[in-house]
Scaffold this motif. Structure first.
Motif, mmCIF file in Angstrom:
data_model
loop_
_atom_site.group_PDB
_atom_site.id
_atom_site.type_symbol
_atom_site.label_atom_id
_atom_site.label_comp_id
_atom_site.label_asym_id
_atom_site.label_seq_id
_atom_site.Cartn_x
_atom_site.Cartn_y
_atom_site.Cartn_z
ATOM 1 N N THR A 183 33.827 44.548 40.402
ATOM 2 C CA THR A 183 34.355 45.166 39.186
ATOM 3 C C THR A 183 33.305 45.157 38.085
ATOM 4 O O THR A 183 33.127 46.151 37.364
ATOM 5 N N LEU A 184 32.596 44.036 37.931
ATOM 6 C CA LEU A 184 31.572 43.937 36.900
ATOM 7 C C LEU A 184 30.339 44.761 37.237
ATOM 8 O O LEU A 184 29.673 45.291 36.339
ATOM 9 N N ALA A 185 30.035 44.870 38.507
ATOM 10 C CA ALA A 185 28.866 45.660 38.910
ATOM 11 C C ALA A 185 29.071 47.140 38.628
ATOM 12 O O ALA A 185 28.112 47.875 38.372
ATOM 13 N N ARG A 218 33.044 50.701 35.115
ATOM 14 C CA ARG A 218 34.024 51.731 34.768
ATOM 15 C C ARG A 218 35.100 51.888 35.829
ATOM 16 O O ARG A 218 35.843 52.863 35.850
ATOM 17 N N ARG A 219 35.200 50.922 36.738
ATOM 18 C CA ARG A 219 36.229 50.937 37.762
ATOM 19 C C ARG A 219 37.589 50.610 37.141
ATOM 20 O O ARG A 219 37.678 49.883 36.147
ATOM 21 N N ASP A 220 38.652 51.092 37.751
ATOM 22 C CA ASP A 220 40.005 50.805 37.269
ATOM 23 C C ASP A 220 40.619 49.644 38.047
ATOM 24 O O ASP A 220 41.786 49.674 38.440
ATOM 25 N N ALA A 239 43.044 39.321 36.244
ATOM 26 C CA ALA A 239 44.097 38.329 36.038
ATOM 27 C C ALA A 239 43.745 37.562 34.770
ATOM 28 O O ALA A 239 42.587 37.146 34.591
ATOM 29 N N VAL A 240 44.727 37.385 33.897
ATOM 30 C CA VAL A 240 44.448 36.836 32.562
ATOM 31 C C VAL A 240 45.546 35.865 32.150
ATOM 32 O O VAL A 240 46.739 36.135 32.333
ATOM 33 N N GLY A 292 45.007 45.273 33.441
ATOM 34 C CA GLY A 292 43.915 46.213 33.655
ATOM 35 C C GLY A 292 44.269 47.554 33.031
ATOM 36 O O GLY A 292 45.258 47.674 32.316
ATOM 37 N N PRO A 293 43.479 48.562 33.281
ATOM 38 C CA PRO A 293 42.306 48.532 34.160
ATOM 39 C C PRO A 293 41.105 47.860 33.513
ATOM 40 O O PRO A 293 40.988 47.829 32.285
#
Length: 260
Positions: A101-103, A106-108, A112-113, A124-125
């Motif tokens: 996701t970090l790489a 702009r992924r959706d 978890a928070v 998300g996203p």
């Protein structure tokens, strides 16, 4: 250059180290091979941490997507922090995000928070969190694993500023609160000065920038200092907070949303 985990722990305030050390060990045991990195962010990373008031902000990077994690086990990790020291109740903000996701920012993908006032949940996203990733990359401290700049690709300033404006649009739609007032102050300060500092510094700047709102900004800061602050209690102050956020959004160049 990102500090190593050992250097980071040595430099931590003793009170912070007392909560972080057992939490870090618990995350390592619970996540096992899923765990890639743990980064300290927020006021504890910038040097503006206030004992007994400030939240503990962490980003936990995992090798697997959120759907593959044992979220119930992670929730128990958060509970054990409070069981060890009740002073941390409602003061944990931990974000779990996958390396993929970090790489590809702009992924959706899902995150978890757990955060003050909200239970542990999937959200998300991740593409909506570009502002967060920029700040983590610039100022996060590695407590375990590689540093943020080794995982998060560079984000240009124009895209960072666009993400701040999207965040202001989001705040404008949320329930008015002291938190929203302080966040709006920080956002406007970054857009107009390029400086992203503590909430306290943003409050001081905002008093001068928008003097007609100084009393509301001060009230939001006072509310922030109260134990377990949950926002403004009376309808009049909440209404003023909503108006303030709309004013800041307008100052930032956002158009008013169409009436419904």
């Amino acid at each position: 250059m990102t500090r190593t985990a050992s250097e980071s722990m040595i430099r931590l305030d003793p009170d912070l180290a007392a909560v972080i050390r057992p939490l870090l060990l618990d995350l390592q045991r619970t996540l096992g091979d899923h765990l890639v990195a743990v980064w300290l962010t927020g006021s504890a990373a910038t040097g503006s941490f206030t004992a007994g008031i400030s939240d503990l902000d962490l980003v936990v990077v995992t090798r697997s997507p959120i759907s593959a994690l044992d979220l119930a086990a992670l929730e128990r990790v958060h509970r054990r922090v409070v069981q060890r020291d009740r002073a941390w109740e409602h003061r944990l903000e931990v974000v779990y995000v996958a390396t993929r996701t970090l790489a590809e920012l702009r992924r959706d993908d899902a995150l978890a928070v757990v955060s003050p006032g909200e239970p542990f949940h999937v959200t998300g996203p991740a593409s909506d969190w570009l502002q967060n990733w920029y700040l983590v990359r610039e100022g996060g401290i590695a407590l375990h694993g590689p540093g943020p700049d080794a995982v998060i690709p560079a984000i240009g300033e124009p895209e960072f500023h666009a993400s701040i404006r999207r965040y202001l649009a989001y705040l404008r739609q949320r329930e008015p609160s002291g938190y929203a007032v302080l966040s709006a102050c920080r956002s406007l300060r970054v857009l107009e000065t390029g400086v992203h500092g503590s909430k306290e510094a943003a409050v001081s700047w905002c008093r001068t920038r928008l003097p007609e709102w100084a009393s509301l900004v001060d009230a939001a800061w006072t509310d922030r200092q109260a134990p377990r602050a949950k926002g403004f209690a009376d309808p009049g102050t909440r209404d003023a907070a909503g108006k303030f956020v709309r004013v800041v959004a307008s100052e930032a160049g956002l158009e008013e949303p169409p009436a419904t």
